[in-house]
Design an enzyme around this catalytic site. Structure first.
Site, short mmCIF file in Angstrom:
data_model
loop_
_atom_site.label_atom_id
_atom_site.label_comp_id
_atom_site.label_asym_id
_atom_site.label_seq_id
_atom_site.Cartn_x
_atom_site.Cartn_y
_atom_site.Cartn_z
N CYS A 69 46.37 -25.42 45.43
CA CYS A 69 46.62 -26.81 46.44
C CYS A 69 48.26 -26.86 45.68
O CYS A 69 49.26 -26.18 45.21
CB CYS A 69 46.55 -27.34 47.46
SG CYS A 69 47.02 -27.25 48.97
N HIS A 118 40.34 -25.76 48.99
CA HIS A 118 39.56 -26.67 48.04
C HIS A 118 38.94 -26.38 47.13
O HIS A 118 37.26 -26.52 48.22
CB HIS A 118 39.97 -28.43 48.81
CG HIS A 118 41.28 -29.06 48.88
ND1 HIS A 118 41.64 -29.37 47.52
CD2 HIS A 118 42.23 -28.70 49.23
CE1 HIS A 118 43.06 -29.67 47.70
NE2 HIS A 118 42.92 -29.10 48.96
N GLU A 166 36.67 -27.26 45.09
CA GLU A 166 36.00 -28.82 45.11
C GLU A 166 35.44 -28.80 46.47
O GLU A 166 35.01 -30.71 45.76
CB GLU A 166 36.44 -29.38 43.45
CG GLU A 166 38.00 -29.89 44.70
CD GLU A 166 38.67 -29.56 45.38
OE1 GLU A 166 38.81 -28.74 45.32
OE2 GLU A 166 39.20 -30.69 45.90
N1 GLN Z 1 46.10 -30.52 49.69
C1 GLN Z 1 47.76 -30.39 48.91
O1 GLN Z 1 47.76 -30.13 47.71
C2 GLN Z 1 48.57 -30.42 49.38
C3 GLN Z 1 50.35 -29.15 49.28
C4 GLN Z 1 51.12 -30.02 50.29
N2 GLN Z 1 51.21 -31.43 49.86
C5 GLN Z 1 51.29 -29.50 51.43
O2 GLN Z 1 51.32 -30.23 52.32
O3 GLN Z 1 51.15 -27.89 51.47
#
Ligand code: GLN
Length: 367
Positions: free
Chosen positions: A269, A353, A355
């Site tokens: 992410c 994600h 995980e």
């Molecule tokens: N879950 C995250 O790592 C979010 C990544 C980043 N803050 C976004 O909104 O794209």
């Protein structure tokens, strides 16, 4: 890290006038419907927490009247909606939501569905789907006028702000907890790799999954120098998820750059977005992002479709990436980049994600 409040909503006519300002202080809030008569009937009104009138004022001038319990005061943040059917506890404690309000859309969580007493909070989701994520102010303070709250929402922006420094750990620590055996489905015995995990707002289940695969993990703060990491001679470095605008944390991109090519790296992410930038690419803000547990992703290497959990408002622009960087995964809802690899430098990353807890677990491939 998160304050939360549950609210019932009644929509009144949008109001577009404005007047004062206030400093932004953001928390994750959840919006949940329950009518006052239901609260009273269940005895909730007599419980120790205070039930009070609240308003959500969006930057588009709309004012959503509510009843709140569990929290009071005034908070400013970006309103995003999440389509997950389960796991709202994990959603509310996900540091990646710092600076945002989370609007649940599942009728069993986010609203009461067919209920003629309350306006369905899906009306707010519809607004966000039209205009994109909006800044809002949620307040229980009767002394503040709608105009003042509107002015607050219009005088703050989540873009360009470093939110990871507020949620990262302050000193390195070792992580040993594995996934609880009753929930584990893929794991290995014995020690495998030594990992340094950069904490940009890391979710515990990322660490648990790595520990279950036998990794020995040192978690380090977002500002931990690359040189210190390299001195630790890890087998790999993980760049974690984290809140906010990935282009607003150039120091983290520099750290990633200094590590690239020296040890294998993996990003999740925010970590994926930082890797994209470190490779020379750019990130952009999406209209309302991806927040939910039902996003189909195609793994382009295998042709398999994975249902994934996602939570991001930004994405890497694949056209901005240099030659040699491979887009490995694509979000099938909108074609956006969901994974990258650069085999020459042992780099891989996912926008979503793998995980996820609760699942889906399609992307936890095992060994
Ligand atoms: N879950 C995250 O790592 C979010 C990544 C980043 N803050 C976004 O909104 O794209």
């Amino acid at each position: 890290m998160a304050a939360s409040a549950s609210m019932s909503f009644t929509l009144i006519k949008p109001n577009s006038s404005s007047s004062s300002s206030a400093s932004p202080k953001c928390r994750v809030l959840t919006l949940r419907c329950a009518s006052q008569s239901q609260l009273a009937a269940s005895g909730l009104a007599e419980r120790p927490w205070k039930v009070s009138d609240a308003r959500l004022v969006l930057e588009d001038g709309s004012v959503w009247k509510a009843k709140s319990f569990g929290a009071s005061g005034t908070q400013l943040g970006e309103v995003v909606f999440n389509t997950s059917l389960t796991g709202y506890q994990e959603i509310l404690t996900d540091p990646s939501y710092a600076g945002q309000f989370v609007l649940m859309t599942n009728p069993h969580i986010g609203n009461t569905g067919v209920n003629f007493d309350d306006v369905d909070t899906r009306a707010i989701t519809r607004r966000l789907r039209e205009d994109g994520s909006l800044i809002g102010v949620l307040s229980t303070e009767e002394s503040k006028t709608d105009e003042e709250l509107l002015e607050m929402s219009r005088s703050w922006d989540i873009v360009g702000i470093d939110l990871i420094s507020g949620v990262s750990c302050k000193a390195p620590y070792e992580w040993v907890d594995k996934t609880n055996s009753e929930w584990d489905f893929n794991s290995t015995g014995g020690e495998t790799f030594r990992i340094v995990a950069y904490d940009f707002g890391i979710k515990h289940n990322i660490l648990r999954r790595l520990a279950s695969y036998g990794c020995k993990i040192t978690v380090v703060p977002s500002t931990w120098p690359a040189s210190e990491t390299l001195k630790m001679k890890p087998d790999g470095v993980l760049f974690s998820n984290g809140p906010g605008d990935p282009s607003a944390v150039p120091y983290a991109v520099e750290t990633v750059k200094e590590i690239l090519g020296k040890v294998p790296v993996f990003g999740i992410c925010m970590g994926h977005q930082l890797l994209g930038q470190a490779l020379g690419g750019k990130t952009f803000k999406m209209k309302f992002g991806h927040h939910g547990g039902n996003h189909p992703v195609c793994n382009l290497r295998t042709g398999h479709v994975e249902i994934s959990a996602q939570n991001h408002n930004y994405a890497v622009d694949p056209a901005s990436l240099p030659e040699g960087v491979e887009v490995t995964h694509v979000n099938l809802n909108d074609g956006s980049c969901a994974g990258l690899a650069y085999p020459a430098k042992n780099i891989m990353s996912l926008q979503y994600h793998p995980e996820a807890s609760p699942g889906p677990h399609d992307s936890d491939y095992g060994k």
